[in-house]
Design a protein around this motif. Sequence first.
Motif, short mmCIF file in Angstrom:
data_model
loop_
_atom_site.label_atom_id
_atom_site.label_comp_id
_atom_site.label_asym_id
_atom_site.label_seq_id
_atom_site.Cartn_x
_atom_site.Cartn_y
_atom_site.Cartn_z
N ARG A 55 -70.18 -14.97 50.72
CA ARG A 55 -71.12 -16.07 50.48
C ARG A 55 -70.40 -17.34 50.06
N LYS A 56 -69.28 -17.59 50.75
CA LYS A 56 -68.50 -18.81 50.54
C LYS A 56 -68.29 -19.48 51.88
N SER A 57 -68.38 -20.80 51.89
CA SER A 57 -68.07 -21.52 53.13
C SER A 57 -66.56 -21.50 53.32
N PRO A 58 -66.08 -21.63 54.56
CA PRO A 58 -64.63 -21.60 54.83
C PRO A 58 -63.84 -22.61 54.00
N VAL A 59 -64.41 -23.79 53.72
CA VAL A 59 -63.67 -24.80 52.95
C VAL A 59 -63.51 -24.41 51.49
N ASP A 60 -64.32 -23.45 51.02
CA ASP A 60 -64.25 -23.02 49.62
C ASP A 60 -63.40 -21.76 49.43
N LEU A 61 -62.91 -21.20 50.51
CA LEU A 61 -62.11 -19.99 50.41
C LEU A 61 -60.76 -20.28 49.77
N ALA A 62 -60.23 -19.28 49.07
CA ALA A 62 -58.89 -19.35 48.50
C ALA A 62 -58.09 -18.17 49.03
N LEU A 63 -56.78 -18.28 48.97
CA LEU A 63 -55.94 -17.18 49.43
C LEU A 63 -56.23 -15.90 48.67
N SER A 64 -56.57 -16.02 47.42
CA SER A 64 -56.87 -14.84 46.61
C SER A 64 -58.12 -14.11 47.10
N ASP A 65 -58.93 -14.77 47.92
CA ASP A 65 -60.12 -14.12 48.49
C ASP A 65 -59.75 -13.18 49.64
N ILE A 66 -58.57 -13.39 50.23
CA ILE A 66 -58.17 -12.59 51.41
C ILE A 66 -57.56 -11.28 50.92
N THR A 67 -58.42 -10.43 50.43
CA THR A 67 -58.00 -9.17 49.85
C THR A 67 -57.93 -8.07 50.91
N VAL A 68 -57.37 -6.92 50.49
CA VAL A 68 -57.31 -5.76 51.38
C VAL A 68 -58.72 -5.36 51.81
N ASP A 69 -59.64 -5.34 50.85
CA ASP A 69 -61.02 -4.92 51.16
C ASP A 69 -61.67 -5.85 52.18
N LEU A 70 -61.42 -7.15 52.05
CA LEU A 70 -62.03 -8.10 52.98
C LEU A 70 -61.48 -7.91 54.39
N VAL A 71 -60.16 -7.78 54.51
CA VAL A 71 -59.55 -7.62 55.83
C VAL A 71 -59.94 -6.29 56.45
N LEU A 72 -59.92 -5.22 55.66
CA LEU A 72 -60.34 -3.91 56.18
C LEU A 72 -61.81 -3.94 56.62
N GLY A 73 -62.64 -4.65 55.85
CA GLY A 73 -64.04 -4.79 56.23
C GLY A 73 -64.18 -5.53 57.55
N PHE A 74 -63.37 -6.57 57.73
CA PHE A 74 -63.38 -7.33 58.99
C PHE A 74 -62.96 -6.45 60.17
N LEU A 75 -61.91 -5.67 59.99
CA LEU A 75 -61.43 -4.79 61.07
C LEU A 75 -62.48 -3.73 61.41
N HIS A 76 -63.14 -3.21 60.38
CA HIS A 76 -64.22 -2.24 60.61
C HIS A 76 -65.38 -2.90 61.37
N HIS A 77 -65.68 -4.14 61.01
CA HIS A 77 -66.74 -4.90 61.68
C HIS A 77 -66.41 -5.09 63.17
N LEU A 78 -65.15 -5.38 63.46
CA LEU A 78 -64.74 -5.56 64.86
C LEU A 78 -64.98 -4.31 65.68
N GLN A 79 -64.66 -3.15 65.10
CA GLN A 79 -64.78 -1.90 65.84
C GLN A 79 -66.22 -1.40 65.92
N GLU A 80 -66.92 -1.47 64.80
CA GLU A 80 -68.26 -0.88 64.76
C GLU A 80 -69.35 -1.81 65.29
N ASN A 81 -69.26 -3.09 64.96
CA ASN A 81 -70.32 -4.02 65.36
C ASN A 81 -70.03 -4.77 66.64
N ARG A 82 -68.76 -5.11 66.85
CA ARG A 82 -68.39 -5.83 68.07
C ARG A 82 -67.81 -4.88 69.13
#
Length: 255
Positions: A55-82
């Motif tokens: 719930r953050k816009s791209p301009v408000d993101l920080a490097l500390s937001d790019i966690t393992v959980d976020l990236v793993l969630g994105f990869l799971h989203h690619l496989q399961e939803n896309r």
Amino acid sequence: MSKRHSHSSSPNFATLLQEFFVDRLMQQRAVSPQTIASYRDTFRLFLQFAQARLRKSPVDLALSDITVDLVLGFLHHLQENRHNCARTRNARLVAIRSFLKYAALKDISALAVIQSTLAIPMKRFDRQLIGHLSRDEIEALLAAPDPNTWCGQRDRVLFATLYNTGARVSELIHLRVGDVVLGKAPCAHIHGKGRKQRTVPLWRSTASQIRGWLQRNGASPDQMLFPNRSGNPMTRSNVTARLKLAVQTATRQCP
């Protein structure tokens, strides 16, 4: 005080991402437009996912937001939803890794988060075994295009050059007339991925076919060697369609 703090503060995510594309990819590494397009698509999808998850816009993101959980969630989203395959999932991860390695040099404060995210492994997948054609089948395929039509003449030379050089289709369709040398030692200068160039010898039969093709078309050095009817480069889908047509014809002669 505030000025000193802003001067010493770490660059935000949006700034780093922009610098990554402009400074790292375009200027320092001079990667191909295809790679830049692939990375751009990856981050377009990733930022959309991160915005929905955090719930953050791209301009408000920080490097500390790019966690393992976020990236793993994105990869799971690619496989399961896309419904992306493992190969595509890995390509997206490579793009994110490349950015994080660059960002680690710019923002040491986020190094711990970056290192843990870089540890995410690639997904293994089974590689399909590639079959092969017999000599008779190859000859039937090369002879399949109609020599009485312009497209058939082009396809005969195109398939012969593809067979001779082993080039990727994307490399072959961007060959220009000036990339081919037809003297005593005929060869083709092929421009590959990452702006790498290699020189591949041409058989005398292939060189003869290319020479005849150029004599009929009178192309200048900067023109495409295998153009479409409009004189523009063929696309990979064009080549696929022409190859399927040739296979249909060759199958009747060589089942």
